[in-house]
Design a protein around this motif. Structure first.
Motif, PDB file in Angstrom:
ATOM      1  N   GLY A  66      13.945  -8.018  -1.555  1.00 36.19           N
ATOM      2  CA  GLY A  66      13.310  -6.265  -2.237  1.00 36.19           C
ATOM      3  C   GLY A  66      12.787  -7.615  -3.228  1.00 36.19           C
ATOM      4  N   VAL A  67      12.784  -9.027  -3.768  1.00 34.60           N
ATOM      5  CA  VAL A  67      11.331  -9.494  -4.979  1.00 34.60           C
ATOM      6  C   VAL A  67       9.781  -9.483  -3.815  1.00 34.60           C
ATOM      7  CG1 VAL A  67      10.499 -11.477  -5.523  1.00 34.60           C
ATOM      8  CG2 VAL A  67      13.057 -10.760  -5.864  1.00 34.60           C
ATOM      9  N   VAL A  68      10.134  -9.660  -2.404  1.00 34.71           N
ATOM     10  CA  VAL A  68       8.913 -10.293  -1.789  1.00 34.71           C
ATOM     11  C   VAL A  68       8.388  -8.686  -1.409  1.00 34.71           C
ATOM     12  CG1 VAL A  68       7.574 -10.523   0.460  1.00 34.71           C
ATOM     13  CG2 VAL A  68       9.584 -12.149  -0.759  1.00 34.71           C
ATOM     14  N   ILE A  69       8.937  -7.766  -1.325  1.00 33.73           N
ATOM     15  CA  ILE A  69       8.629  -6.038  -1.113  1.00 33.73           C
ATOM     16  C   ILE A  69       8.066  -5.390  -1.848  1.00 33.73           C
ATOM     17  CG2 ILE A  69       9.556  -3.374  -0.624  1.00 33.73           C
ATOM     18  CD1 ILE A  69      11.769  -4.613   1.439  1.00 33.73           C
ATOM     19  N   VAL A  70       8.499  -6.142  -3.344  1.00 37.95           N
ATOM     20  CA  VAL A  70       7.579  -5.355  -4.161  1.00 37.95           C
ATOM     21  C   VAL A  70       6.909  -6.140  -5.222  1.00 37.95           C
ATOM     22  CG1 VAL A  70       8.627  -4.421  -7.204  1.00 37.95           C
ATOM     23  CG2 VAL A  70      10.304  -4.111  -5.027  1.00 37.95           C
ATOM     24  N   THR A  71       6.841  -7.460  -5.130  1.00 37.49           N
ATOM     25  CA  THR A  71       5.615  -7.988  -5.352  1.00 37.49           C
ATOM     26  C   THR A  71       4.470  -7.828  -4.733  1.00 37.49           C
ATOM     27  OG1 THR A  71       7.463 -10.324  -5.931  1.00 37.49           O
ATOM     28  CG2 THR A  71       5.058 -11.064  -5.376  1.00 37.49           C
ATOM     29  N   LEU A 104      22.167 -11.821 -10.590  1.00 35.28           N
ATOM     30  CA  LEU A 104      21.385 -11.045 -11.041  1.00 35.28           C
ATOM     31  C   LEU A 104      20.507 -10.963 -11.506  1.00 35.28           C
ATOM     32  CD1 LEU A 104      25.110 -10.761 -13.921  1.00 35.28           C
ATOM     33  CD2 LEU A 104      24.118  -9.063 -12.373  1.00 35.28           C
ATOM     34  N   MET A 105      19.950 -12.001 -11.388  1.00 35.73           N
ATOM     35  CA  MET A 105      18.217 -11.521 -11.037  1.00 35.73           C
ATOM     36  C   MET A 105      17.204 -11.210 -10.675  1.00 35.73           C
ATOM     37  SD  MET A 105      17.215 -14.017 -14.449  1.00 35.73           S
ATOM     38  CE  MET A 105      17.606 -14.939 -15.472  1.00 35.73           C
ATOM     39  N   PHE A 106      17.799 -10.483  -9.869  1.00 33.93           N
ATOM     40  CA  PHE A 106      17.465 -10.210  -8.491  1.00 33.93           C
ATOM     41  C   PHE A 106      17.001  -8.458  -9.157  1.00 33.93           C
ATOM     42  CE2 PHE A 106      19.405 -12.651  -4.690  1.00 33.93           C
ATOM     43  CZ  PHE A 106      18.465 -13.252  -4.900  1.00 33.93           C
ATOM     44  N   LEU A 107      17.862  -8.063  -9.736  1.00 35.12           N
ATOM     45  CA  LEU A 107      18.087  -7.016 -10.977  1.00 35.12           C
ATOM     46  C   LEU A 107      16.459  -6.962 -11.609  1.00 35.12           C
ATOM     47  CD1 LEU A 107      21.834  -5.963 -11.063  1.00 35.12           C
ATOM     48  CD2 LEU A 107      20.025  -5.464  -8.778  1.00 35.12           C
ATOM     49  N   MET A 108      16.345  -8.381 -12.315  1.00 35.98           N
ATOM     50  CA  MET A 108      15.332  -8.290 -13.157  1.00 35.98           C
ATOM     51  C   MET A 108      14.229  -7.247 -12.511  1.00 35.98           C
ATOM     52  SD  MET A 108      17.165  -8.893 -15.170  1.00 35.98           S
ATOM     53  CE  MET A 108      19.001 -10.165 -15.900  1.00 35.98           C
ATOM     54  N   ALA A 109      13.714  -7.974 -12.347  1.00 35.24           N
ATOM     55  CA  ALA A 109      12.393  -7.493 -11.524  1.00 35.24           C
ATOM     56  C   ALA A 109      12.363  -5.874 -11.460  1.00 35.24           C
ATOM     57  CB  ALA A 109      11.931  -7.646 -10.647  1.00 35.24           C
ATOM     58  N   PRO A 110      13.499  -5.191 -11.029  1.00 31.56           N
ATOM     59  CA  PRO A 110      12.778  -3.700 -10.419  1.00 31.56           C
ATOM     60  C   PRO A 110      13.660  -3.187 -11.718  1.00 31.56           C
ATOM     61  CG  PRO A 110      14.520  -4.372  -9.244  1.00 31.56           C
ATOM     62  CD  PRO A 110      13.882  -5.424  -9.665  1.00 31.56           C
ATOM     63  N   VAL A 111      14.016  -3.226 -12.670  1.00 26.30           N
ATOM     64  CA  VAL A 111      14.499  -2.899 -14.249  1.00 26.30           C
ATOM     65  C   VAL A 111      13.381  -2.576 -15.092  1.00 26.30           C
ATOM     66  CG1 VAL A 111      15.612  -2.746 -16.675  1.00 26.30           C
ATOM     67  CG2 VAL A 111      17.105  -2.716 -13.355  1.00 26.30           C
ATOM     68  N   THR A 112      13.120  -4.236 -14.834  1.00 22.46           N
ATOM     69  CA  THR A 112      11.934  -4.252 -15.268  1.00 22.46           C
ATOM     70  C   THR A 112      10.115  -3.744 -15.021  1.00 22.46           C
ATOM     71  OG1 THR A 112      12.198  -6.789 -16.171  1.00 22.46           O
ATOM     72  CG2 THR A 112       9.645  -6.219 -16.576  1.00 22.46           C
ATOM     73  N   GLY A 164      13.444  -1.897  -3.303  1.00 21.79           N
ATOM     74  CA  GLY A 164      13.779  -3.242  -4.405  1.00 21.79           C
ATOM     75  C   GLY A 164      14.337  -3.189  -5.110  1.00 21.79           C
ATOM     76  N   LEU A 165      14.873  -2.359  -5.509  1.00 22.08           N
ATOM     77  CA  LEU A 165      15.284  -2.295  -6.649  1.00 22.08           C
ATOM     78  C   LEU A 165      16.950  -1.987  -5.615  1.00 22.08           C
ATOM     79  CD1 LEU A 165      17.277  -1.493  -9.383  1.00 22.08           C
ATOM     80  CD2 LEU A 165      16.257   1.240  -9.402  1.00 22.08           C
ATOM     81  N   ALA A 166      16.854  -0.479  -4.382  1.00 25.72           N
ATOM     82  CA  ALA A 166      17.772  -0.578  -3.455  1.00 25.72           C
ATOM     83  C   ALA A 166      18.684  -2.003  -3.070  1.00 25.72           C
ATOM     84  CB  ALA A 166      18.096   0.049  -2.521  1.00 25.72           C
ATOM     85  N   ILE A 167      17.604  -3.010  -2.837  1.00 27.20           N
ATOM     86  CA  ILE A 167      18.215  -3.653  -1.418  1.00 27.20           C
ATOM     87  C   ILE A 167      18.933  -5.063  -2.639  1.00 27.20           C
ATOM     88  CG2 ILE A 167      17.025  -5.713  -0.527  1.00 27.20           C
ATOM     89  CD1 ILE A 167      15.290  -4.196   0.664  1.00 27.20           C
ATOM     90  N   GLY A 168      17.791  -5.122  -4.630  1.00 26.79           N
ATOM     91  CA  GLY A 168      18.667  -6.016  -5.301  1.00 26.79           C
ATOM     92  C   GLY A 168      19.818  -5.699  -5.639  1.00 26.79           C
ATOM     93  N   THR A 212       5.911  -7.897 -11.852  1.00 27.15           N
ATOM     94  CA  THR A 212       5.320  -8.711 -10.877  1.00 27.15           C
ATOM     95  C   THR A 212       6.002 -10.206 -11.801  1.00 27.15           C
ATOM     96  OG1 THR A 212       3.226  -7.694 -10.583  1.00 27.15           O
ATOM     97  CG2 THR A 212       3.783 -10.092  -9.599  1.00 27.15           C
ATOM     98  N   THR A 213       5.757 -10.041 -13.232  1.00 30.83           N
ATOM     99  CA  THR A 213       6.502 -11.912 -13.720  1.00 30.83           C
ATOM    100  C   THR A 213       8.581 -11.754 -13.212  1.00 30.83           C
ATOM    101  OG1 THR A 213       4.329 -11.766 -14.981  1.00 30.83           O
ATOM    102  CG2 THR A 213       6.518 -13.338 -15.611  1.00 30.83           C
ATOM    103  N   ALA A 214       8.466 -11.294 -13.144  1.00 31.33           N
ATOM    104  CA  ALA A 214       9.778 -10.659 -13.513  1.00 31.33           C
ATOM    105  C   ALA A 214      10.090 -10.739 -11.997  1.00 31.33           C
ATOM    106  CB  ALA A 214      10.600  -9.549 -14.018  1.00 31.33           C
ATOM    107  N   LEU A 215       9.253 -10.201 -11.087  1.00 28.48           N
ATOM    108  CA  LEU A 215       9.164 -10.636  -9.616  1.00 28.48           C
ATOM    109  C   LEU A 215       9.350 -11.410  -8.849  1.00 28.48           C
ATOM    110  CD1 LEU A 215       7.897  -7.447  -8.230  1.00 28.48           C
ATOM    111  CD2 LEU A 215      10.554  -7.351  -7.668  1.00 28.48           C
ATOM    112  N   ILE A 216       8.644 -12.788  -9.550  1.00 30.74           N
ATOM    113  CA  ILE A 216       8.820 -13.701  -9.081  1.00 30.74           C
ATOM    114  C   ILE A 216       9.965 -14.961  -9.847  1.00 30.74           C
ATOM    115  CG2 ILE A 216       7.282 -15.649  -9.156  1.00 30.74           C
ATOM    116  CD1 ILE A 216       4.591 -14.285  -9.414  1.00 30.74           C
ATOM    117  N   ASP A 217      10.140 -14.220 -11.239  1.00 29.70           N
ATOM    118  CA  ASP A 217      10.931 -14.461 -11.729  1.00 29.70           C
ATOM    119  C   ASP A 217      12.934 -14.770 -10.918  1.00 29.70           C
ATOM    120  OD1 ASP A 217       9.918 -16.303 -13.514  1.00 29.70           O
ATOM    121  OD2 ASP A 217      10.495 -14.707 -15.265  1.00 29.70           O
TER     122      ASP A 217
END
Length: 314
Positions: free
Chosen positions: A132-137, A245-253, A272-276, A94-99
């Motif tokens: 994608g960030v909103v979905i996973v967060t 590329l920061m959009f990929l950090m959240a799902p990877v993390t 979220g990863l797919a959308i990122g 979630t921290t990565a998602l918010i970032d």
């Protein structure tokens, strides 16, 4: 942008959130951060005085001061909020998602501050990334347990700090070699975190082996890998590309967190990863050709800023 370079950046940058989680199990944030940067700064200082002396020639006190400010924002300000949020109970994913909202902020400011205007197609990609960030967060927040709601606001401060550092660096008239910037940034962070740790009475490192494993992880993967590649890609490809590329950090993390700490990783994270990934593809396709004129007839930053700095980054 080189695909392998981008992949390495995503993996090593996301490793920082995992390293923060590893360190949080044995020490407080300022203790981990002090011992992450203090030995590293000493090593880099020795290298700067011996092997890399030529890189410092021609630099003024103002150049060094600007890099110190960039380091204070991009390392000290950013990392302190990330570590604090994780200590408060916010998951690493979630921290990565918010970032991950950083690209939208950076994209909105790139035009007025740097003349790096974002195309319509790139804005569509940025919008996809935020979705994608909103979905996973939302999924992670729903299973956040007893974590206070305001703890989820802490990483936003770190995101804004990194955005400010990015623009401060890009507005510099004089290119600074990576060896110089890394040394100044780490030295600045070492001073700040050591002062905070001493003031809090938390300078003594714990004896647990896990603490030093976390420190080794953070120095090797996160600092030399993720942080170094961030500035390299920024100079070679511009603000919009590196921030996408920061959009990929959240799902990877989130995937790392699930494998290492048992954090939740369900269908919404996969979505979220797919959308990122789709967001990165769309933004890259929307990139203007080098030298193409943007709004108001301005030349895009790929020709004005990136090309000259790419030579210094190699």
């Amino acid at each position: 942008m080189n695909v392998l370079l981008s992949l390495a950046f995503v993996l090593t940058w996301s490793s920082g959130f995992i390293g923060a989680k590893l360190g949080a199990g044995s020490a407080g944030a300022v203790t981990v951060l002090m011992w992450r940067f203090l030995p590293l700064a000493l090593v880099l200082a020795v290298v700067a005085l011996t092997l890399a002396r030529a890189s410092w020639r021609g630099l003024t006190a103002r150049d060094i001061g600007r890099q110190a400010a960039v380091g204070a924002l991009s390392q000290s300000g950013y990392l302190l909020t990330v570590y604090y949020a994780i200590q408060l109970g916010v998951s690493s994913g979630t921290t990565a998602l918010i970032d991950g909202t950083q690209p939208l902020v950076a994209g909105a400011l790139a035009g007025p501050l740097l003349g790096q205007f974002v195309s319509r197609t790139q804005w569509i990609g940025l919008g996809l990334g935020v979705s994608g960030v909103v979905i996973v967060t939302a999924a992670d927040f729903a299973g956040g347990g007893d974590t206070a709601w305001w703890a989820y606001l802490v990483p936003f401060l770190g995101m804004l700090s990194l955005v400010a550092a990015t623009f401060l660096d890009r507005r510099s008239a004089r290119p600074v070699r990576p060896a110089v910037s890394m040394t100044v940034h780490c030295a600045t962070s070492a001073v700040i975190f050591t002062a905070l740790a001493v003031a809090a009475g938390a300078a003594t490192p714990p004896a647990e082996r896990s603490f030093w494993v976390a420190i080794g992880w953070l120095v090797t993967l996160s600092t030399f890998g993720g942080y170094g590649l961030y500035w390299l890609i920024l100079r070679r490809s511009g603000v919009t590309q590196v921030n996408t590329l920061m959009f990929l950090m959240a799902p990877v993390t989130a995937l790392w967190g699930a494998l290492m700490f048992g954090e939740p990783f369900g269908p919404q994270t996969v979505l979220g990863l797919a959308i990122g990934l789709a967001a990165v593809v769309v933004v890259r396709r929307g990139e203007r050709p080098r030298g193409a004129a943007g709004p108001a007839g301005r030349v895009t930053a790929e020709s004005e800023r990136t090309a000259p700095r790419a030579r210094t980054a190699r």
